[in-house]
Write an enzyme that holds these catalytic residues in place. Sequence first.
Site, PDB file in Angstrom:
ATOM      1  N   ASN A   1     -21.983   3.989  16.919  1.00 36.10           N
ATOM      2  CA  ASN A   1     -22.226   3.216  15.708  1.00 36.10           C
ATOM      3  C   ASN A   1     -22.908   1.913  16.121  1.00 36.10           C
ATOM      4  OD1 ASN A   1     -22.120   1.808  13.330  1.00 36.10           O
ATOM      5  ND2 ASN A   1     -19.888   1.590  13.271  1.00 36.10           N
TER       6      ASN A   1
ATOM      7  N   LYS B   1     -24.248  -0.297  14.327  1.00 31.44           N
ATOM      8  CA  LYS B   1     -24.079  -1.377  13.332  1.00 31.44           C
ATOM      9  C   LYS B   1     -25.436  -2.059  13.064  1.00 31.44           C
ATOM     10  CE  LYS B   1     -19.320  -1.648  14.788  1.00 31.44           C
ATOM     11  NZ  LYS B   1     -18.082  -2.412  14.919  1.00 31.44           N
TER      12      LYS B   1
ATOM     13  N   HIS C   1     -16.575   2.719   6.595  1.00 32.63           N
ATOM     14  CA  HIS C   1     -16.236   1.865   7.751  1.00 32.63           C
ATOM     15  C   HIS C   1     -15.562   0.585   7.241  1.00 32.63           C
ATOM     16  CE1 HIS C   1     -16.580  -0.652  11.272  1.00 32.63           C
ATOM     17  NE2 HIS C   1     -16.795   0.449  11.976  1.00 32.63           N
TER      18      HIS C   1
ATOM     19  N   GLU D   1     -15.805  -2.381   8.071  1.00 38.28           N
ATOM     20  CA  GLU D   1     -16.679  -3.557   7.903  1.00 38.28           C
ATOM     21  C   GLU D   1     -17.361  -3.521   6.530  1.00 38.28           C
ATOM     22  OE1 GLU D   1     -18.861  -3.083  11.535  1.00 38.28           O
ATOM     23  OE2 GLU D   1     -17.142  -3.802  12.686  1.00 38.28           O
TER      24      GLU D   1
ATOM     25  N   GLU E   1      -9.585   4.354  12.938  1.00 38.53           N
ATOM     26  CA  GLU E   1     -10.017   3.083  13.503  1.00 38.53           C
ATOM     27  C   GLU E   1      -9.088   1.967  13.027  1.00 38.53           C
ATOM     28  OE1 GLU E   1     -14.382   3.058  14.843  1.00 38.53           O
ATOM     29  OE2 GLU E   1     -14.304   2.368  12.792  1.00 38.53           O
TER      30      GLU E   1
ATOM     31  N   GLY F   1     -13.841  -4.159  17.846  1.00 34.42           N
ATOM     32  CA  GLY F   1     -14.586  -5.305  18.381  1.00 34.42           C
ATOM     33  C   GLY F   1     -13.724  -6.388  18.997  1.00 34.42           C
TER      34      GLY F   1
ATOM     35  N   SER G   1     -12.720  -0.556  20.194  1.00 32.81           N
ATOM     36  CA  SER G   1     -12.789  -1.052  21.583  1.00 32.81           C
ATOM     37  C   SER G   1     -12.761   0.055  22.633  1.00 32.81           C
ATOM     38  CB  SER G   1     -11.685  -2.083  21.827  1.00 32.81           C
ATOM     39  OG  SER G   1     -11.857  -3.208  20.997  1.00 32.81           O
TER      40      SER G   1
HETATM   41  P1  PGA Z   1     -16.016  -1.230  18.640  1.00 41.28           P
HETATM   42  O1  PGA Z   1     -16.373  -0.718  17.159  1.00 41.28           O
HETATM   43  O2  PGA Z   1     -16.164  -0.042  19.555  1.00 41.28           O
HETATM   44  O3  PGA Z   1     -17.016  -2.299  18.924  1.00 41.28           O
HETATM   45  O4  PGA Z   1     -14.613  -1.722  18.605  1.00 41.28           O
HETATM   46  C1  PGA Z   1     -15.974   0.535  16.694  1.00 41.28           C
HETATM   47  C2  PGA Z   1     -16.448   0.728  15.274  1.00 41.28           C
HETATM   48  O5  PGA Z   1     -16.482  -0.249  14.528  1.00 41.28           O
HETATM   49  O6  PGA Z   1     -16.796   1.838  14.857  1.00 41.28           O
END
Ligand code: PGA
Length: 260
Positions: free
Chosen positions: A8, A10, A96, A98, A177, A183, A220
């Site tokens: 992903n 982003k 997601h 976010e 998740e 993150g 992460s």
């Molecule tokens: P990350 O993000 O691996 O940077 O923690 C995962 C995601 O948001 O899908």
Amino acid sequence: MKKLIVANWKLNPPTHKEAERLVGGVVRGITKHFNAEVVLCPPFTHLYHVSRITYHDKKIKLGAQDVFWEDGGAYTGEISPKMLKSSGVKYVIIGHSERRKWLGETDEMVNKKVLAALRAGLKVILCAGEPERKELGIKNNELRKAKNFVGQQLKKDLAGIKKSSVIGHQSLVIAYEPIWAIGTGRACKPQDAAEMARFIKDFCAKRFALRDLPVLYGGSVNGKNALSFLEREEIDGALVGGASLNVGEFKKMINITSKI
Ligand code: PGA
């Protein structure tokens, strides 16, 4: 079983030249023996450039980070499932955290997107996960409360889904998740992620008659900890954010699957 490894990207990288470099590095870095389906989800504007490389490479599939639920009409700025399909997209990430947080995406919107994407023949990666566990107001039994939260989310996000709309390999995948792990560098314990994955499979089988849904872990994941998640039988793959932008890290995660 082949694992599913989804990148992903982003809101990255800023230019299509950099996107091409990134995908080129991944394609060249994958060894012969890896045992995974790899999906790259760039921003919409880079889909064409990434597809020019992945089109000739059967090892990598194209994914999108979002989709709208209508096929056309007066919806400025939106992208339909059919548009994605005609751009060579096979997978789409929906719901997601976010998008839920920054763009006000509700479970109702997520539900409409899931149903529309499946109808169009896209493979759906539906994200679900609890907020900071402390926010759930618990000291003990954290995992139980987190399961409750995820169960409620899935109930709404998958409402009205028909078993007949989920046909074919990996046409519906759930990405667990936990929001607190995204993150932050604080990945979930692999044992807890595996327990959650088992819960999600059982929940979807019982509630929606969807048996053996693949469940990914995301939050992460990096080259160092990927194997500890991927080697778990209950976990069918990983959804990778930050570390998927680093060719070396991402290659490592893919190549590690040859050991499973
Ligand atoms: P990350 O993000 O691996 O940077 O923690 C995962 C995601 O948001 O899908």
